[in-house]
Design a protein around this motif. Structure first.
Motif, PDB file in Angstrom:
ATOM      1  N   ALA A  82      38.095  52.340  52.082  1.00  0.00           N
ATOM      2  CA  ALA A  82      37.684  52.118  51.073  1.00  0.00           C
ATOM      3  C   ALA A  82      37.071  50.737  50.208  1.00  0.00           C
ATOM      4  O   ALA A  82      36.548  50.572  50.939  1.00  0.00           O
ATOM      5  N   HIS A  83      37.632  50.603  49.087  1.00  0.00           N
ATOM      6  CA  HIS A  83      37.167  49.406  48.407  1.00  0.00           C
ATOM      7  C   HIS A  83      38.167  48.178  48.303  1.00  0.00           C
ATOM      8  O   HIS A  83      39.264  48.727  48.193  1.00  0.00           O
ATOM      9  N   THR A  84      38.164  47.337  48.322  1.00  0.00           N
ATOM     10  CA  THR A  84      38.789  45.384  47.886  1.00  0.00           C
ATOM     11  C   THR A  84      38.629  44.846  46.510  1.00  0.00           C
ATOM     12  O   THR A  84      40.000  44.153  45.635  1.00  0.00           O
ATOM     13  N   LEU A 236      45.835  49.174  41.607  1.00  0.00           N
ATOM     14  CA  LEU A 236      46.154  50.199  42.131  1.00  0.00           C
ATOM     15  C   LEU A 236      45.089  50.727  43.325  1.00  0.00           C
ATOM     16  O   LEU A 236      44.876  51.728  44.328  1.00  0.00           O
ATOM     17  N   ASP A 237      43.685  51.302  42.305  1.00  0.00           N
ATOM     18  CA  ASP A 237      42.305  51.374  42.465  1.00  0.00           C
ATOM     19  C   ASP A 237      41.383  49.538  43.415  1.00  0.00           C
ATOM     20  O   ASP A 237      41.273  48.999  42.325  1.00  0.00           O
ATOM     21  N   ASN A 238      41.485  49.606  44.110  1.00  0.00           N
ATOM     22  CA  ASN A 238      41.760  50.723  45.295  1.00  0.00           C
ATOM     23  C   ASN A 238      42.004  50.430  46.287  1.00  0.00           C
ATOM     24  O   ASN A 238      42.120  50.797  47.721  1.00  0.00           O
ATOM     25  N   LEU A 239      43.152  49.502  46.387  1.00  0.00           N
ATOM     26  CA  LEU A 239      44.003  48.469  46.960  1.00  0.00           C
ATOM     27  C   LEU A 239      45.006  50.054  48.558  1.00  0.00           C
ATOM     28  O   LEU A 239      45.625  49.422  49.347  1.00  0.00           O
ATOM     29  N   ALA A 314      38.099  57.270  51.041  1.00  0.00           N
ATOM     30  CA  ALA A 314      39.459  56.804  50.390  1.00  0.00           C
ATOM     31  C   ALA A 314      39.223  55.935  48.949  1.00  0.00           C
ATOM     32  O   ALA A 314      39.001  55.084  49.225  1.00  0.00           O
ATOM     33  N   ASP A 315      39.497  56.614  47.770  1.00  0.00           N
ATOM     34  CA  ASP A 315      39.372  55.869  46.682  1.00  0.00           C
ATOM     35  C   ASP A 315      40.159  56.734  45.669  1.00  0.00           C
ATOM     36  O   ASP A 315      40.921  57.949  46.202  1.00  0.00           O
ATOM     37  N   MET A 316      40.869  55.876  44.646  1.00  0.00           N
ATOM     38  CA  MET A 316      42.004  57.047  43.709  1.00  0.00           C
ATOM     39  C   MET A 316      41.815  57.981  43.064  1.00  0.00           C
ATOM     40  O   MET A 316      39.928  57.263  42.670  1.00  0.00           O
TER      41      MET A 316
HETATM   42 CO    CO Z   1      38.191  52.897  43.731  1.00  0.00          CO
END
Ligand code: CO
Length: 441
Positions: A82-84, A236-239, A314-316
């Motif tokens: 995922a990304h921070t 929320l994207d992407n926490l 996993a990403d929104m």
């Molecule tokens: Co994203």
């Protein structure tokens, strides 16, 4: 925890993580409490079966892993990526200017935010400063202003009569600088900004040499809807995906897994991932190799282990908004509170393909979780994720999934309460006992 408690936990995490540097620091804090050992890339690693570890690269990307009980060549890696980072505004190196008696902060656009959403919000600053410490060494420190500090006031409708017909357009150079204070022409704007930053960082003058500072909204997360069935927050994207992955990994049962489990949270996804700590860089391959070679694995076994590995990227995903039906492919609407979304794109902007899709669907079935499939409108360019980048780099089979989200890249995004817990449940199934075998016939 029930679905709502999981979301409250998520909102607390996001509100304590106004920048990617803070997000990684919060994750590291949570891991340290659970006896995870922090590894330093500059030092040798001594890894034990069942051991719990994490590695941070340059403060804003983190890889967490749990060594499996069984040899890597038998199990492969189970990875969730995922990304921070989140799109927004960043402070420029020459931070301030005075115009007509106003001190304004100079900003640059990071990634692709919906700029209009940054107007009329209680904005503030968070990030890290690099400074010279008393020993004369360079050190980093997180800094966060906890109060509304900045604002981008809209123009009154009386001066922008077409705004509701034409939309709010902001010129990136001229109309985005943020108002900080009134200031006389005699005061040096940069000095006023440095004084503020030094005070907040607890450093004295001359120490601060550089910074990475993001603009954030001080409004905390909230629930909304007739039954409070939705929630809203920044980033929320992407926490949300980082939080779901970590919640799944830290389940006591999952921590006992036979397989080696990895959660990789990268910075720089929103600007293309090409950096030393981005998904396009060497961070994940480096860490996976060190895990493998610490076990004195042969080169052949390394490739066998990769061939047995799997990654959930996993990403929104884009939830259907009924006011804008034409923005969606009518046969691929995905709805909030209806389960995780499998993202599919023939041009491989997402890494999903039939086998990995089938796996994910099967794991949702095992978890008792509904799922949906998304495809973007054929006449609109589709976004991408770290999925195709990482799976190409490592040759690992991958699937792109994410929870449905409204207003992606707004400063205030929102989603459905049920979906977060659904995602955690299916991620647990994947990490704990996913069957990754398939046959050709
Ligand atoms: Co994203």
């Amino acid at each position: 925890m029930n679905a709502r408690q999981h979301v409250q936990h998520l909102l607390d995490f996001i509100d304590a993580s106004p920048s990617p540097w803070h997000a990684v620091s919060r994750v590291a804090d949570r891991l340290s409490v659970l006896q995870f050992i922090r590894l330093d890339e500059k030092l040798p690693w001594n890894l034990q079966p069942g051991g719990r570890y994490f590695v941070v690269r340059d403060d804003s990307s983190i890889i967490v892993f749990v060594q499996g009980q069984k040899p890597l060549v038998e199990t492969g890696f189970r990875i969730i990526g995922a990304h921070t980072d989140s799109p927004g505004l960043r402070i420029k190196p020459n931070p301030a200017s005075v115009i007509d008696g106003f001190l304004r902060l100079n900003v640059e656009v990071y990634g692709s935010p919906i700029l209009a959403t940054f107007t009329d919000r209680d904005l503030s600053l968070a990030g890290r400063v690099s400074y010279k410490n008393v020993q004369g060494h360079i050190a980093n420190r997180l800094v966060k202003f906890d109060r509304a500090l900045l604002r981008l006031p809209n123009l009154a409708i009386h001066m922008n009569r077409g705004v509701n017909e034409d939309g709010l357009k902001l010129h990136k150079q001229n109309e985005l600088p943020l108002l900080l204070t009134r200031c006389s022409e005699q005061q040096l704007p940069a000095q006023a900004f440095y004084a503020l930053l030094q005070q907040q960082a607890g450093l004295d003058d001359t120490q601060i040499l550089a910074w990475d500072l993001a603009v954030y909204d001080t409004q905390c997360g909230s629930f909304w809807g007739a039954e409070s069935e939705f929630y809203a927050d920044s980033r929320l994207d992407n926490l949300a995906s980082c939080h779901a992955a970590l919640s799944a990994l830290l389940d006591p049962l999952v921590l006992q897994s036979d397989a080696t489990l990895v959660c990789a949270f990268f910075d720089h996804e929103e600007i293309g991932s090409e950096s030393s700590k981005g998904a396009g860089g060497s961070f994940l391959p480096d860490v996976l190799q060190r895990i493998a070679f610490a076990g004195e694995i042969h080169k052949d076994d390394w490739h066998r282990a990769l061939a047995k590995s799997f990654m959930i990227s996993a990403d929104m995903a884009h939830a259907y908004q009924p006011n804008f039906p034409n923005a969606y492919d009518p046969d691929h609407k995905v709805f909030v509170n209806s389960g995780p979304v499998l993202k599919v794109n023939a041009n491989h902007r997402y890494s999903s393909e039939s086998v990995s899709e089938a796996f994910f669907g099967a794991w949702c079935g095992e978890a008792g979780v509904p799922y949906q499939k998304y495809s973007h409108r054929s006449d609109l360019p589709c976004g991408s994720t770290i999925g195709p980048i990482t799976s190409a780099k490592l040759g690992i089979q991958s699937v792109d999934v994410g929870n449905p989200l409204w207003a992606m890249h707004s400063i205030r995004e929102s989603a459905g309460v049920l979906d977060h817990e659904y995602m955690i449940r299916v991620m647990k199934i994947f990490l704990l006992n996913a069957n990754l075998n398939y046959s050709r016939s």
